[in-house]
Design an enzyme around this catalytic site. Structure first.
Site, PDB file in Angstrom:
ATOM      1  N   LYS A  22      -7.034 -47.997  46.066  1.00 10.54           N
ATOM      2  CA  LYS A  22      -8.199 -47.224  46.123  1.00 10.54           C
ATOM      3  C   LYS A  22      -9.264 -48.163  46.827  1.00 10.54           C
ATOM      4  O   LYS A  22     -10.242 -47.578  47.570  1.00 10.54           O
ATOM      5  CB  LYS A  22      -8.764 -47.086  44.618  1.00 10.54           C
ATOM      6  CG  LYS A  22     -10.409 -47.040  44.162  1.00 10.54           C
ATOM      7  CD  LYS A  22     -10.491 -47.009  42.678  1.00 10.54           C
ATOM      8  CE  LYS A  22     -10.809 -48.223  42.090  1.00 10.54           C
ATOM      9  NZ  LYS A  22     -12.376 -48.415  42.296  1.00 10.54           N
ATOM     10  N   ASN A  23      -9.164 -49.510  46.491  1.00 11.39           N
ATOM     11  CA  ASN A  23     -10.327 -50.277  47.284  1.00 11.39           C
ATOM     12  C   ASN A  23     -10.182 -50.309  48.685  1.00 11.39           C
ATOM     13  O   ASN A  23     -10.972 -51.129  49.318  1.00 11.39           O
ATOM     14  CB  ASN A  23     -10.404 -51.724  46.514  1.00 11.39           C
ATOM     15  CG  ASN A  23     -11.056 -51.585  45.285  1.00 11.39           C
ATOM     16  OD1 ASN A  23     -11.305 -50.478  44.707  1.00 11.39           O
ATOM     17  ND2 ASN A  23     -10.948 -52.422  44.230  1.00 11.39           N
ATOM     18  N   CYS A 116     -18.334 -48.638  37.796  1.00  9.22           N
ATOM     19  CA  CYS A 116     -17.801 -49.356  36.394  1.00  9.22           C
ATOM     20  C   CYS A 116     -19.385 -50.108  35.740  1.00  9.22           C
ATOM     21  O   CYS A 116     -19.858 -50.817  36.578  1.00  9.22           O
ATOM     22  CB  CYS A 116     -16.868 -50.444  36.594  1.00  9.22           C
ATOM     23  SG  CYS A 116     -15.129 -49.831  36.374  1.00  9.22           S
ATOM     24  N   ARG A 121     -24.734 -54.796  38.865  1.00 11.01           N
ATOM     25  CA  ARG A 121     -24.101 -55.303  39.956  1.00 11.01           C
ATOM     26  C   ARG A 121     -25.088 -55.164  41.243  1.00 11.01           C
ATOM     27  O   ARG A 121     -25.444 -53.797  41.960  1.00 11.01           O
ATOM     28  CB  ARG A 121     -23.028 -54.114  40.203  1.00 11.01           C
ATOM     29  CG  ARG A 121     -22.010 -54.397  39.272  1.00 11.01           C
ATOM     30  CD  ARG A 121     -20.688 -53.484  39.116  1.00 11.01           C
ATOM     31  NE  ARG A 121     -19.859 -53.614  40.365  1.00 11.01           N
ATOM     32  CZ  ARG A 121     -18.555 -53.179  40.689  1.00 11.01           C
ATOM     33  NH1 ARG A 121     -18.282 -52.138  39.718  1.00 11.01           N
ATOM     34  NH2 ARG A 121     -17.765 -53.471  41.417  1.00 11.01           N
ATOM     35  N   ASP A 305     -10.051 -57.927  38.730  1.00 12.32           N
ATOM     36  CA  ASP A 305      -9.714 -56.431  38.428  1.00 12.32           C
ATOM     37  C   ASP A 305      -8.382 -56.735  37.747  1.00 12.32           C
ATOM     38  O   ASP A 305      -7.831 -55.618  37.238  1.00 12.32           O
ATOM     39  CB  ASP A 305      -9.353 -55.710  39.658  1.00 12.32           C
ATOM     40  CG  ASP A 305     -10.639 -55.192  40.369  1.00 12.32           C
ATOM     41  OD1 ASP A 305     -11.707 -55.434  39.450  1.00 12.32           O
ATOM     42  OD2 ASP A 305     -10.593 -54.655  41.406  1.00 12.32           O
ATOM     43  N   ARG A 397     -10.173 -43.147  37.281  1.00 15.05           N
ATOM     44  CA  ARG A 397     -10.885 -43.750  38.638  1.00 15.05           C
ATOM     45  C   ARG A 397     -10.123 -44.395  39.517  1.00 15.05           C
ATOM     46  O   ARG A 397     -10.149 -44.362  40.763  1.00 15.05           O
ATOM     47  CB  ARG A 397     -12.095 -44.280  38.148  1.00 15.05           C
ATOM     48  CG  ARG A 397     -13.292 -43.508  37.348  1.00 15.05           C
ATOM     49  CD  ARG A 397     -14.421 -44.331  37.460  1.00 15.05           C
ATOM     50  NE  ARG A 397     -14.796 -45.134  38.378  1.00 15.05           N
ATOM     51  CZ  ARG A 397     -14.924 -46.412  38.136  1.00 15.05           C
ATOM     52  NH1 ARG A 397     -15.329 -47.100  37.225  1.00 15.05           N
ATOM     53  NH2 ARG A 397     -15.103 -47.210  39.473  1.00 15.05           N
TER      54      ARG A 397
HETATM   55  C1  UD1 Z   1     -15.320 -54.809  44.794  1.00 18.33           C
HETATM   56  C2  UD1 Z   1     -14.162 -53.806  44.288  1.00 18.33           C
HETATM   57  C3  UD1 Z   1     -14.004 -54.300  42.776  1.00 18.33           C
HETATM   58  C4  UD1 Z   1     -13.844 -55.596  42.615  1.00 18.33           C
HETATM   59  C5  UD1 Z   1     -14.810 -56.525  43.081  1.00 18.33           C
HETATM   60  C6  UD1 Z   1     -14.659 -58.009  43.031  1.00 18.33           C
HETATM   61  C7  UD1 Z   1     -14.153 -51.938  45.687  1.00 18.33           C
HETATM   62  C8  UD1 Z   1     -14.318 -50.649  45.729  1.00 18.33           C
HETATM   63  N1  UD1 Z   1     -14.437 -52.522  44.418  1.00 18.33           N
HETATM   64  O1  UD1 Z   1     -16.480 -54.579  44.252  1.00 18.33           O
HETATM   65  O2  UD1 Z   1     -12.892 -53.470  42.112  1.00 18.33           O
HETATM   66  O3  UD1 Z   1     -13.774 -56.043  41.101  1.00 18.33           O
HETATM   67  O4  UD1 Z   1     -14.930 -56.146  44.790  1.00 18.33           O
HETATM   68  O5  UD1 Z   1     -13.313 -58.393  43.596  1.00 18.33           O
HETATM   69  O6  UD1 Z   1     -13.520 -52.446  46.564  1.00 18.33           O
HETATM   70  N2  UD1 Z   1     -23.067 -59.406  44.238  1.00 18.33           N
HETATM   71  C9  UD1 Z   1     -24.280 -59.740  44.235  1.00 18.33           C
HETATM   72  N3  UD1 Z   1     -25.076 -59.189  45.307  1.00 18.33           N
HETATM   73  C10 UD1 Z   1     -24.637 -58.239  45.984  1.00 18.33           C
HETATM   74  C11 UD1 Z   1     -23.229 -57.631  45.946  1.00 18.33           C
HETATM   75  C12 UD1 Z   1     -22.450 -58.409  44.860  1.00 18.33           C
HETATM   76  O7  UD1 Z   1     -24.888 -60.838  43.770  1.00 18.33           O
HETATM   77  O8  UD1 Z   1     -25.537 -57.567  46.839  1.00 18.33           O
HETATM   78  C13 UD1 Z   1     -22.376 -60.097  43.301  1.00 18.33           C
HETATM   79  C14 UD1 Z   1     -21.808 -58.858  41.872  1.00 18.33           C
HETATM   80  O9  UD1 Z   1     -22.838 -58.981  41.211  1.00 18.33           O
HETATM   81  C15 UD1 Z   1     -20.645 -59.652  41.561  1.00 18.33           C
HETATM   82  C16 UD1 Z   1     -20.012 -60.415  42.769  1.00 18.33           C
HETATM   83  O10 UD1 Z   1     -20.861 -60.282  43.854  1.00 18.33           O
HETATM   84  O11 UD1 Z   1     -20.832 -60.704  40.590  1.00 18.33           O
HETATM   85  C17 UD1 Z   1     -18.755 -59.681  43.410  1.00 18.33           C
HETATM   86  O12 UD1 Z   1     -18.993 -58.378  43.848  1.00 18.33           O
HETATM   87  P1  UD1 Z   1     -18.576 -57.453  44.996  1.00 18.33           P
HETATM   88  O13 UD1 Z   1     -17.390 -58.663  45.504  1.00 18.33           O
HETATM   89  O14 UD1 Z   1     -19.537 -57.169  46.001  1.00 18.33           O
HETATM   90  O15 UD1 Z   1     -17.772 -56.543  44.462  1.00 18.33           O
HETATM   91  P2  UD1 Z   1     -17.898 -54.968  44.963  1.00 18.33           P
HETATM   92  O16 UD1 Z   1     -17.800 -54.860  46.299  1.00 18.33           O
HETATM   93  O17 UD1 Z   1     -18.853 -54.157  44.219  1.00 18.33           O
END
Ligand code: UD1
Length: 418
Positions: A22-23, A116, A121, A305, A397
């Site tokens: 999915k990711n 989620c 986030r 995850d 999902r």
């Molecule tokens: C992706 C994955 C999700 C996984 C996560 C961490 C997908 C679709 N989803 O989510 O399944 O749990 O990586 O491995 O690929 N953060 C900030 N600012 C930002 C962006 C992120 O502070 O602009 C923080 C988030 O709050 C969190 C951390 O960074 O604490 C990790 O987030 P991120 O790596 O961005 O996860 P996702 O891309 O949302």
């Protein structure tokens, strides 16, 4: 309302094939916005998040067709650069589209994403990264309105290796003039898969999986057919199921290297995990010893995850495990549900102390989010009696059919309507 009904206690045996991730699929779907021709993606997983993302692309004007599990997207007639709230709230991945829409149209209007509920986030890193490439962003009334007429290659340093921000910046850089460099990018295998997909279509990206990604802008991308990587989180979930239930199972179509942070933890435990090519075999017949400490980290660390699933396993292991969640601040919503089943877990902030018990007991529990729901299903597999898991749509999902796959391995799991 659909629920999963699980009767615990069965040993597992047999083999299950793991589908595409999915990711990996979601950012690749977002990347198709950059194409003016056709993209064929093989082995399209039947996950709700993927369906929602395809809905977003159709709304932008994509023409979508299926041949078996192959998905073809004709992107020649895209006529919108906007994602409305009712679509973006269905999946957080809508935010990945921002970089790609900017790359294609040099402007974008995207509503804040859903996904989620695992803590706030933020998307500040996405925004800072795109601004570094010359995009002007106005954040008003739940919409990001972006002017990308000055979009150009530049250097971005991420304060944290966010997966989504890395993907978004990569997508914005592909069709930009000049060179984009991302320092401290996420190193997840899904980032490498996105690079491989884009490069197959003529992009010039190097460094995915390392500490610096370099994107040389190109004029356009050519038609391409691609098969995204297998889902390491689904594979990890079933691997943990094998460890919990005991028995002898094989996972097919996996990349064992992606699961090293999980597999290596069981090297000296009373089980055997062996890998051969794209297969993993899990043999287990005794209660496992606790892992002592598990801490989630960006890749190649232990994945957030799989935190709920490893917690389910540690709930019935011999001894105490301290689990620290470093990525998301409220990713312990499965804990009260596990406690209902007899688990002994105490949380304090981002740390959960799990004291292994001899037995869990079947109960009515609710999937609080996608991976938390998967953790509860695993707990149900070893609990005494029946467990009913509600809010199954969260699990859907990211798992095509967790009940089908686990039943194939001999578990007593079925979907019921109540
Ligand atoms: C992706 C994955 C999700 C996984 C996560 C961490 C997908 C679709 N989803 O989510 O399944 O749990 O990586 O491995 O690929 N953060 C900030 N600012 C930002 C962006 C992120 O502070 O602009 C923080 C988030 O709050 C969190 C951390 O960074 O604490 C990790 O987030 P991120 O790596 O961005 O996860 P996702 O891309 O949302």
């Amino acid at each position: 309302m659909d629920k999963l009904l699980i009767r615990g206690g069965n040993k597992l045996s047999g083999a299950v094939r793991i589908g595409c991730a999915k990711n990996a699929y979601l950012p690749i779907l977002a990347a198709t916005i950059l194409f003016k021709g056709k993209v064929t993606l093989l082995d399209c997983p039947d996950y709700d998040d993927v369906k929602n993302m395809i809905g977003i692309l159709e709304n932008l004007g994509a023409n979508v067709s299926y041949s078996g599990s192959a998905l073809t997207l004709d992107m020649s007639n895209l006529n919108s650069y906007s994602i409305p709230k009712e679509l973006s709230c269905l999946t957080r991945s809508s935010i990945f589209s921002l970089g790609a829409i900017l790359g294609r149209f040099r402007k974008a209007k995207v509503a804040y994403p859903g996904g989620c509920e695992i803590g706030s986030r933020p998307i500040d890193l996405h925004i800072k990264g795109l601004e570094a490439l010359g995009v002007k962003i106005l954040d008003r009334r739940g919409y990001l309105t972006c002017d990308g007429k000055n979009l150009e290659g530049s250097t971005v340093h991420l304060d944290f290796p966010s997966v989504g921000a890395t993907e978004n910046i990569m997508l914005a850089g592909v069709l930009s003039k000049g060179t984009t460099k991302i320092y401290n990018p996420a190193r997840e295998p899904e980032i490498i898969d996105l690079q491989n997909f884009l490069n197959k279509a003529g992009a010039k990206i190097t460094g995915a999986g390392t500490t610096t990604i370099v994107i040389e802008g190109v004029e356009n991308l050519k038609d391409v057919e691609y098969k995204p990587m297998p889902d390491r989180i689904v594979a990890g979930t079933y691997l943990i199921a094998g460890l919990m239930c005991g028995g002898d199972i094989e996972l097919k179509n996996v990349c064992p290297e992606h699961l090293q942070s999980l597999i290596s933890k069981f090297k000296y435990n009373s089980c055997q995990i062996s890998t051969k090519g794209d297969k993993i075999r899990v043999v287990s017949d005794k209660r496992l010893a606790s892992l002592g400490k598990v801490e989630t980290m960006p890749y190649p660390g232990f994945p957030t995850d799989l935190q709920a699933q490893i917690m389910a396993l540690m709930s019935v292991a011999k001894g105490t495990t301290v689990i620290k969640e470093n990525l998301f601040e409220t990713r312990f919503k499965h804990v009260p549900e596990l406690v209902k089943m007899g688990a002994k877990i105490i949380t304090e902030g981002r740390t959960a102390t799990v004291v292994g018990v001899d037995k869990l007991y079947g109960a009515e529990v609710m999937a609080p989010d996608l991976r938390g729901g998967a953790g509860l299903v695993l707990a149900g597999l070893v609990a005494d009696g029946y467990t009913k898991v509600s809010n199954v749509r969260q699990i859907r999902r990211g798992y095509e059919s967790i009940e089908r796959d686990l039943a194939l391995l001999g578990a007593d799991v079925k979907r019921i309507s109540e």
